[in-house]
Design a protein around this motif. Structure first.
Motif, mmCIF file in Angstrom:
data_model
loop_
_atom_site.group_PDB
_atom_site.id
_atom_site.type_symbol
_atom_site.label_atom_id
_atom_site.label_comp_id
_atom_site.label_asym_id
_atom_site.label_seq_id
_atom_site.Cartn_x
_atom_site.Cartn_y
_atom_site.Cartn_z
ATOM 1 N N MET A 102 0.850 -1.183 0.000
ATOM 2 C CA MET A 102 0.000 0.000 0.000
ATOM 3 C C MET A 102 0.894 1.244 0.000
ATOM 4 N N ILE B 71 8.298 5.650 10.942
ATOM 5 C CA ILE B 71 7.203 6.048 10.050
ATOM 6 C C ILE B 71 6.641 7.417 10.419
ATOM 7 N N ARG C 281 -7.743 11.288 12.444
ATOM 8 C CA ARG C 281 -8.446 10.172 11.805
ATOM 9 C C ARG C 281 -8.394 10.252 10.292
ATOM 10 N N ALA D 250 -4.985 9.285 9.297
ATOM 11 C CA ALA D 250 -4.762 7.862 9.558
ATOM 12 C C ALA D 250 -5.410 7.009 8.470
ATOM 13 N N SER D 251 -6.629 7.344 8.075
ATOM 14 C CA SER D 251 -7.274 6.498 7.071
ATOM 15 C C SER D 251 -6.703 6.781 5.682
ATOM 16 N N ARG D 252 -6.298 8.031 5.440
ATOM 17 C CA ARG D 252 -5.718 8.334 4.133
ATOM 18 C C ARG D 252 -4.373 7.616 3.923
ATOM 19 N N LEU E 184 -3.347 5.076 5.831
ATOM 20 C CA LEU E 184 -3.462 3.744 6.432
ATOM 21 C C LEU E 184 -2.438 3.540 7.547
ATOM 22 N N LEU E 185 -2.483 4.463 8.509
ATOM 23 C CA LEU E 185 -1.561 4.401 9.641
ATOM 24 C C LEU E 185 -2.341 4.324 10.941
ATOM 25 N N ASN E 186 -1.714 3.782 11.951
ATOM 26 C CA ASN E 186 -2.321 3.810 13.274
ATOM 27 C C ASN E 186 -2.434 5.271 13.737
ATOM 28 N N LEU F 243 -2.072 6.597 16.519
ATOM 29 C CA LEU F 243 -0.987 7.005 17.428
ATOM 30 C C LEU F 243 0.230 7.485 16.638
ATOM 31 N N THR G 182 1.537 -1.065 9.534
ATOM 32 C CA THR G 182 1.477 0.348 9.913
ATOM 33 C C THR G 182 0.180 0.711 10.628
ATOM 34 N N LEU G 183 -0.819 -0.177 10.558
ATOM 35 C CA LEU G 183 -2.097 0.106 11.219
ATOM 36 C C LEU G 183 -2.059 -0.231 12.698
#
Lengths: 115, 291
Positions: free
Chosen positions: A1, A10, A37, A40-42, A44-46, A48, B195-196
């Motif tokens: 991804m 990261i 948020r 994070a969704s754009r 795809l990261l946690n 935090l 990474t999630l």
């Protein structure tokens, strides 16, 4: 991804990308930063990880907290970023580049300065 | 903050085969936990124990309840997609929402409809006309519309193409992860969700070989990229794993390597895949580590 390299954490890579978007004018001074948020969704990261990246930008003086509204791009942030990038270039990249030009025997007349 | 899941000395046998071997771990609120392991490592068994479908020995508390004995009450506060999940092919999405409203006291039909509107699926579409990726999205929308604190997903994106997987995880982050609710995701496609994650549970042959936050993984494990010339010195320092990276080789250490070895390499971010390979392919190393 999303391709993240292994040289840096990261959150640091995300902070660099956001700084680049700020320099490009894609994120505007005085405007709200995208939410944790949303980022994070754009990317795809946690969440935090995203918070840590925003914290790093905040520590560099690029963001400001507005009470009840969240994080905004601080006025003057682009200038600050450009100054820092200029300093990095002059202190680190230029000496290496100059040495390389010298080794190759390239003078300023050999270079195309048209933009 | 009270942990959402607490397991102490969890054991489970299928006949003589030990499926879960003395597992102890906790899942805190607001976390995204990856349950990683090869096929047959015990991922599905553990998830079934967590939702009360298997009785396990030892102490297990999920949302403050004993899952096996208190299963009905537990399922009201829990969203679960099993690995064999299917939606009835004859139903429309709208009918599924009506069905869920009747079945689950904490299900919100309005929220489910709002989540479906994020996708390209229509409320009147019958399940049988949807692609595999769309079906999984609908399933996520249905369970994410439950007002729960914990979601358990067993291999949710298996067999989906890359765009469907991306859409799935986007919805998960956007609509579920609010800093309070947690999700436990099992997969063997480690690199997909690295990474999630905020935390990792790594299973190998029923045993927990790693239970750690990503932050602590970065602190504890050291990966060093190095030139071929440094290969012998790296090998002599007993790394967990040696592997190829772009432009050379790397060695992965549990803890800081000796300074003279560290000086020969460039520190890299340890990837979860490399760690997974190191900890699941060579069980003899795991044992000496724990000893």
């Amino acid at each position: 991804m999303q391709p993240w390299h292994q040289q840096l954490p990261i959150y640091q890579q995300l902070a660099d990308q956001l700084a680049a978007r700020l320099l490009d004018g894609e994120l505007t001074e005085g405007e709200p930063m995208p939410s944790v948020r949303n980022l994070a969704s754009r990317y795809l990261l946690n969440p935090l990880t995203v918070s840590r990246a925003l914290q790093a930008l905040d520590e560099d003086g690029l963001l400001e907290h507005r009470r009840g509204l969240g994080l905004y791009v601080r006025p003057g942030a682009r200038d600050r970023l450009r100054q820092a990038a200029r300093q990095r270039f002059l202190a680190d990249e230029w000496p290496a580049l100059r040495a390389r030009l010298q080794r190759l025997g390239i003078s300023e007349h050999d270079l195309d300065w048209t933009l | 903050m009270q942990a959402l899941i607490e397991a102490q000395g969890l054991n489970l046998h299928y006949g003589r085969k030990q499926a879960l071997d003395d597992l102890s771990f906790a899942v805190q609120p607001g976390r995204v936990v990856g349950l990683l392991g090869h096929n047959g490592a015990g991922k599905t068994t553990l998830m079934k124990a967590l939702v009360g479908l298997h009785a396990a020995q030892g102490r297990l508390s999920v949302l403050g309840r004993d899952p096996f004995h208190d299963r009905v009450a537990l399922l009201e506060d829990l969203a679960y997609i099993p690995d064999v999940a299917i939606l009835p092919r004859w139903a429309t999405v709208s009918q599924l929402i009506t069905l869920m409203s009747g079945l689950h006291p904490k299900f919100s039909a309005d929220r489910a409809r709002a989540l479906i509107r994020r996708t390209s699926v229509g409320l009147g579409d019958p399940v049988k006309n949807l692609s595999k990726g769309m079906v999984v999205q609908v399933h996520l929308a249905l369970v994410a519309a439950i007002d729960a604190r914990l979601m358990v997903l067993d291999e949710p994106t298996l067999g989906l193409d890359v765009l469907s997987r991306k859409a799935f995880y986007e919805m998960l982050i956007d609509e579920w992860c609010d800093g309070q609710r947690s999700v436990l995701i099992s997969t063997h496609q480690v690199e997909e969700i690295e990474t999630l994650l905020s935390d990792v549970l790594m299973l190998n042959e029923g045993r927990l070989v790693l239970s750690l936050s990503l932050e602590d993984i970065d602190r504890r494990f050291v990966a060093l990229g190095h030139d071929p010339a440094a290969a012998d010195a790296m090998a002599a320092a007993h790394p967990l794993l040696r592997y190829r990276v772009q432009g050379g080789s790397a060695a992965l250490f549990d803890g800081a390597p000796p300074p003279e070895v560290a000086a020969l390499g460039q520190r890299l971010r340890p990837s979860l895949v490399d760690l997974f390979v190191a900890l699941t392919r060579r069980p003899e190393i795991n044992r000496t580590q724990e000893g």
